[in-house]
Design a protein around this motif. Structure first.
Motif, short mmCIF file in Angstrom:
data_model
loop_
_atom_site.label_atom_id
_atom_site.label_comp_id
_atom_site.label_asym_id
_atom_site.label_seq_id
_atom_site.Cartn_x
_atom_site.Cartn_y
_atom_site.Cartn_z
N ILE A 1 0.84 -1.20 0.00
CA ILE A 1 0.00 0.00 0.00
C ILE A 1 0.87 1.25 0.00
N ASN A 2 1.95 1.23 0.79
CA ASN A 2 2.85 2.38 0.82
C ASN A 2 3.49 2.62 -0.55
N ALA A 3 3.84 1.52 -1.23
CA ALA A 3 4.43 1.64 -2.56
C ALA A 3 3.41 2.19 -3.56
N GLN A 4 2.16 1.77 -3.42
CA GLN A 4 1.11 2.28 -4.30
C GLN A 4 0.89 3.77 -4.08
N LEU A 5 0.94 4.19 -2.82
CA LEU A 5 0.79 5.62 -2.52
C LEU A 5 1.91 6.42 -3.16
N MET A 6 3.14 5.92 -3.04
CA MET A 6 4.28 6.62 -3.63
C MET A 6 4.13 6.71 -5.14
N ALA A 7 3.61 5.65 -5.76
CA ALA A 7 3.43 5.66 -7.22
C ALA A 7 2.40 6.70 -7.63
N ILE A 8 1.35 6.86 -6.82
CA ILE A 8 0.32 7.86 -7.13
C ILE A 8 0.91 9.27 -7.07
N VAL A 9 1.70 9.53 -6.03
CA VAL A 9 2.31 10.86 -5.89
C VAL A 9 3.37 11.08 -6.97
N ALA A 10 4.18 10.05 -7.22
CA ALA A 10 5.24 10.17 -8.23
C ALA A 10 4.68 10.43 -9.62
N ASN B 1 12.26 11.65 -1.77
CA ASN B 1 11.77 10.35 -2.22
C ASN B 1 10.82 10.48 -3.41
N ILE B 2 9.94 11.49 -3.35
CA ILE B 2 8.99 11.69 -4.45
C ILE B 2 9.72 12.06 -5.73
N ASN B 3 10.69 12.95 -5.63
CA ASN B 3 11.44 13.37 -6.81
C ASN B 3 12.31 12.24 -7.34
N ALA B 4 12.76 11.37 -6.45
CA ALA B 4 13.54 10.22 -6.90
C ALA B 4 12.67 9.26 -7.71
N ALA B 5 11.40 9.15 -7.31
CA ALA B 5 10.49 8.23 -7.99
C ALA B 5 9.83 8.85 -9.21
N GLY B 6 9.49 10.14 -9.13
CA GLY B 6 8.72 10.78 -10.19
C GLY B 6 9.51 11.73 -11.07
N GLY B 7 10.77 11.93 -10.74
CA GLY B 7 11.59 12.85 -11.51
C GLY B 7 11.69 14.22 -10.84
N PRO B 8 12.72 15.01 -11.19
CA PRO B 8 12.90 16.33 -10.59
C PRO B 8 11.66 17.19 -10.69
N GLY B 9 11.28 17.80 -9.58
CA GLY B 9 10.14 18.70 -9.57
C GLY B 9 8.79 18.04 -9.33
N ALA B 10 8.75 16.71 -9.25
CA ALA B 10 7.47 16.01 -9.07
C ALA B 10 6.81 16.40 -7.76
N ALA B 11 7.58 16.46 -6.69
CA ALA B 11 7.03 16.78 -5.37
C ALA B 11 6.49 18.20 -5.33
N GLU B 12 7.25 19.12 -5.88
CA GLU B 12 6.84 20.53 -5.87
C GLU B 12 5.58 20.74 -6.72
N PHE B 13 5.52 20.04 -7.86
CA PHE B 13 4.34 20.16 -8.72
C PHE B 13 3.12 19.55 -8.04
N ALA B 14 3.31 18.43 -7.37
CA ALA B 14 2.22 17.81 -6.63
C ALA B 14 1.68 18.77 -5.58
N ALA B 15 2.59 19.46 -4.91
CA ALA B 15 2.18 20.43 -3.88
C ALA B 15 1.34 21.55 -4.48
N ARG B 16 1.74 22.05 -5.65
CA ARG B 16 0.97 23.12 -6.30
C ARG B 16 -0.41 22.63 -6.73
N ALA B 17 -0.44 21.42 -7.25
CA ALA B 17 -1.72 20.85 -7.69
C ALA B 17 -2.66 20.64 -6.50
N ILE B 18 -2.10 20.17 -5.40
CA ILE B 18 -2.91 19.96 -4.19
C ILE B 18 -3.42 21.29 -3.65
N GLU B 19 -2.56 22.30 -3.67
CA GLU B 19 -2.98 23.63 -3.19
C GLU B 19 -4.16 24.14 -4.01
N TYR B 20 -4.09 24.00 -5.32
CA TYR B 20 -5.18 24.46 -6.18
C TYR B 20 -6.45 23.66 -5.89
#
Length: 245
Positions: free
Chosen positions: A156-165, A219-238
Motif C-alpha cells: 500500500i505504501n508503494a502504491q501511494l508513492m506511485a500515485i504521488v510520483a 523520495n517523491i522526486n527520486a520516484a517521479g523525476g525532478p520537480g514532481a514533489a513541488e508540482f504535486a504540492a501546487r496541484a494539491i494547493e489548487y
C-alpha cells in the motif's frame, strides 16, 4: 550513501535488524547497489537514530512505525520527550549505583528500595505514547494498519508513492488541468481508503510536506523525476482552494 554493512558497523545495529526494519516498513533504504545491496543516506541515518531513541523508551516497533509515518510527526517534540525520559533513566541508574555503594559499605544490610521504583519512568513513557495516539486520524490509521500484514502495508505504501510520483509525468500541464486535478482526487481517495479520512485540511498539510525539502520531497522526486514533489504540492494547493470538505 552507505551500504547496509557500513551502517551496521557505524551504528552497532545488526544487518539482520536493518533488513527486518525494511521488511516491516519501519526504515527503508534510499536505494540499492547494482548487486542489490541496500544503501542509506544521511536522512535514513537520522531516522534510524530516532528509531533507536524510541527503542530506548521501550516503544514496540509497531508503535514506532505508526508514530514516525503519521501525519504531522514532530521530530523536535519527539526528541524533547526522548531526552526527558533518558534523563529520568539516568537519574534512576545513579540512584541504583548509590544504593549498591551504600550496601557495600554496610555489608549488604537491607536499607531502602526506592531506587528500584520505576513508577515515574513508566508514567512518563505512558504519557509520551498517549501524546502520539490521541488524534482521530492516528486512531483510524492504527485500526486499519492492525488488520494488515507488514507485506500488505509495504504494498500500500508503494502504491501511494506511485500515485504521488505520477505527478512527475503531468508537469507539462498547468496545476488546474482536469487530468492533474483528477490525480489529486485519486491521491485523496487512496489515503482515505487505506490510511485515514483525508479532508481538505489534511490534504493541504500533506501538500506542504511534499514540497518542504525533506525526506518526502527527496523520495517523491527520486520516484517521479525532478520537480514532481513541488508540482504535486501546487496541484494539491489548487485542489484544496476549490474543495469545501
Amino acid at each position: 550513501m552507505m551500504t547496509v554493512s557500513e551502517v551496521s558497523r557505524l551504528t552497532g545495529v545488526s544487518i539482520r535488524t536493518l533488513q527486518y526494519y525494511d521488511k516491516i516498513g519501519l526504515l527503508h533504504p534510499n536505494g540499492h547497489t547494482e548487486a542489490g545491496y541496500r544503501l542509506y543516506d544521511d536522512t535514513a541515518l537520522a531516522a534510524l537514530q530516532q528509531i533507536l531513541l524510541f527503542r530506548e523508551m521501550e516503544f514496540p516497533l509497531k508503535d514506532i512505525r505508526q508514530i514516525m509515518t503519521q501525519l504531522g510527526f514532530d521530530r523536535e517534540k519527539a526528541l524533547t520527550q526522548q531526552m526527558e525520559l533518558l534523563t529520568l533513566k539516568k537519574q534512576r541508574l545513579e540512584n541504583l549505583i548509590d544504593l549498591a555503594r551504600r550496601m557495600q559499605q554496610t555489608g549488604g544490610k537491607p536499607m531502602d528500595f526506592t531506587a528500584f521504583d520505576t513508577t515515574k519512568l513508566e508514567e512518563y513513557a505512558r504519557q509520551a505514547k498517549q501524546a502520539w495516539g490521541t488524534t482521530p486520524e492516528y486512531q483510524e490509521f492504527e485500526g486499519k494498519s492492525a488488520k494488515r500484514t507488514p507485506q500488505e502495508s509495504n504494498t500500500i505504501n508503494a502504491q501511494l508513492m506511485a500515485i504521488v510520483a505520477a505527478f512527475g509525468t503531468l508537469q507539462t500541464r498547468p496545476a488546474q488541468d482536469p487530468a492533474v486535478q483528477a490525480q489529486v482526487k485519486t491521491l485523496k481517495d487512496f489515503i482515505t481508503r487505506h490510511y485515514y479520512t483525508c479532508n481538505k485540511q489534511i490534504l493541504a498539510q500533506l501538500g506542504q510536506m511534499y514540497a518542504a525539502g525533506g525526506e518526502f520531497t527527496k523520495n517523491i522526486n527520486a520516484a517521479g523525476g525532478p520537480g514532481a514533489a513541488e508540482f504535486a504540492a501546487r496541484a494539491i494547493e489548487y485542489y484544496c482552494r476549490g474543495e469545501e470538505t
